[in-house]
Structure formats: C-alpha cells, structure tokens
Design a protein around this motif. Sequence first.
Motif, PDB file in Angstrom:
ATOM      1  N   ARG A  60      -2.883  -0.464   5.258  1.00 47.24           N
ATOM      2  CA  ARG A  60      -2.366  -1.830   5.263  1.00 47.24           C
ATOM      3  C   ARG A  60      -3.500  -2.848   5.172  1.00 47.24           C
ATOM      4  N   HIS A  64       0.203  -5.723   5.173  1.00 47.82           N
ATOM      5  CA  HIS A  64       0.988  -5.330   4.000  1.00 47.82           C
ATOM      6  C   HIS A  64       0.636  -3.899   3.588  1.00 47.82           C
ATOM      7  N   VAL A  66      -0.295  -1.157   1.331  1.00 50.81           N
ATOM      8  CA  VAL A  66      -0.873  -1.051  -0.017  1.00 50.81           C
ATOM      9  C   VAL A  66      -1.120   0.404  -0.395  1.00 50.81           C
ATOM     10  N   VAL A  69      -0.522   1.031  -3.943  1.00 52.13           N
ATOM     11  CA  VAL A  69      -1.075   0.049  -4.885  1.00 52.13           C
ATOM     12  C   VAL A  69      -2.321   0.634  -5.541  1.00 52.13           C
ATOM     13  N   ARG A  74      -6.139  -3.990  -6.478  1.00 52.57           N
ATOM     14  CA  ARG A  74      -6.653  -4.397  -5.172  1.00 52.57           C
ATOM     15  C   ARG A  74      -7.955  -5.166  -5.380  1.00 52.57           C
TER      16      ARG A  74
END
Length: 224
Positions: A60, A64, A66, A69, A74
């Motif tokens: 996180r 959030h 990620v 992701v 990023r």
Amino acid sequence: MTLALKDVELRVGAETHVYPTRLELAARGFNILLGPTLAGKTSLMRLMAGLLRPTAGEIRFDGHDVTAVPVQKRRVAMVYQQFINYPHLSVFENIASPLRVERVPGSQVKSRVGRIAELLRLNALLDRRPSELSGGQQQRTALARALVKDANLVLLDEPLANLDYKLREGLRDELPRLFADRDCTVVYATTEPAEALLLGGHTATVDEGRITQFGETSSVYRRP
C-alpha cells in the motif's frame, strides 16, 4: 508517502524468498534494510517497486492498494550497486531519460536536469559518455537519473558497494543532503551496520527472507 507491506510473501516454486512480512515505512529520513548478501533485501525492494508480484499479501502507498499496479504506473525510482547507465548517451541524456519517457517538455527537461546536475556536481560532465567517467561520477549519474524523476519512492540497493572507500565515504555523506527537502520515501539496502548508523532514520534487519527487527537505527544498533 507511507509505504506499507501487509503480510507480503514471495514464493518461487517450492522456495520461499520472502516470508510473510508486515512493515510500515514513512516519508522523510532513511529507511534501511540491513542484512547479509542473499538475505532477501533486493527481493523486498523489487516487491516494493512492482518488479515482482507477491504470492500473498498487499502493498500500500498512502493506504491505497498498489499490489497489482505495474511498475511503469508507479512513481518509483531504483538505483542498483552496479553502474547502470546507457553507454551510447551523454550524461545529460542519461539523466533526462525518464523525463523523455514521460514526455516532459524540453524546457522543463533542461531546467530539471540542470538543477540535479548542479546538486550532484555533474555540471561540467553533461556532454561526456559514461565510459569517460570515474566510478563515482557514474554512480552520481545513476543517482541523478533517480532524483530527476520526482518519484515518491526511491529504492537504493547497496548503491555504494562497488566504489572505493574514499568515493563511498564522500557519496554517503551527500545522500542525507540530497533527500533532505524531498517528500518521498527512501529505502536503502546495505550489508554494513556502520553505514546504517551513519544514515540514521529507521532500520529493518533482514535475514533469510524475514524481518527480524525494526526500529530507530540507533536503537537497533545498540540492541541487535
């Protein structure tokens, strides 16, 4: 930016490279991963960056999730212990390369590269190729490329390990100054307790894929 690992685990086949790990790292100051070679420091950094996907758990950024992701989405920069620069590009273009990828306007590229080059004393070397640089200059170029990106997570994986003693001492003294005014989370991997103590901040000791201790660096150093 805060970075949190929530029960993050990494298995490759039958082998566990990172055992379930809970760790929260804050912005400002250095967050040190301290441990011997092959302890799991690089695997943890690659998980943080998004270069590896955890087998279990969550990563996180500021609360959030990620975990899924991809790294290119990023705001992450990573510097390795090897001098990784593009041999066919000048120092200027090496530093500017992440800005070119992001399609930053040319005028901004010039000013941002110039500002970072001045900070790292590379102004007079911007037209040179990496093959014309000393080891310390090459690593400063790699650091400049990481800093120019304006990342919110900077991962430094034993960045001074391949430098001679004098160069290592000089760059290590510069690092806190380079990040003093940057609102980012900095994670620094090292095998040397004395280096961790000099950089300060917080330290997590890593051994065989496990975090064995975490706290203020001075406390970890005094009570290992």
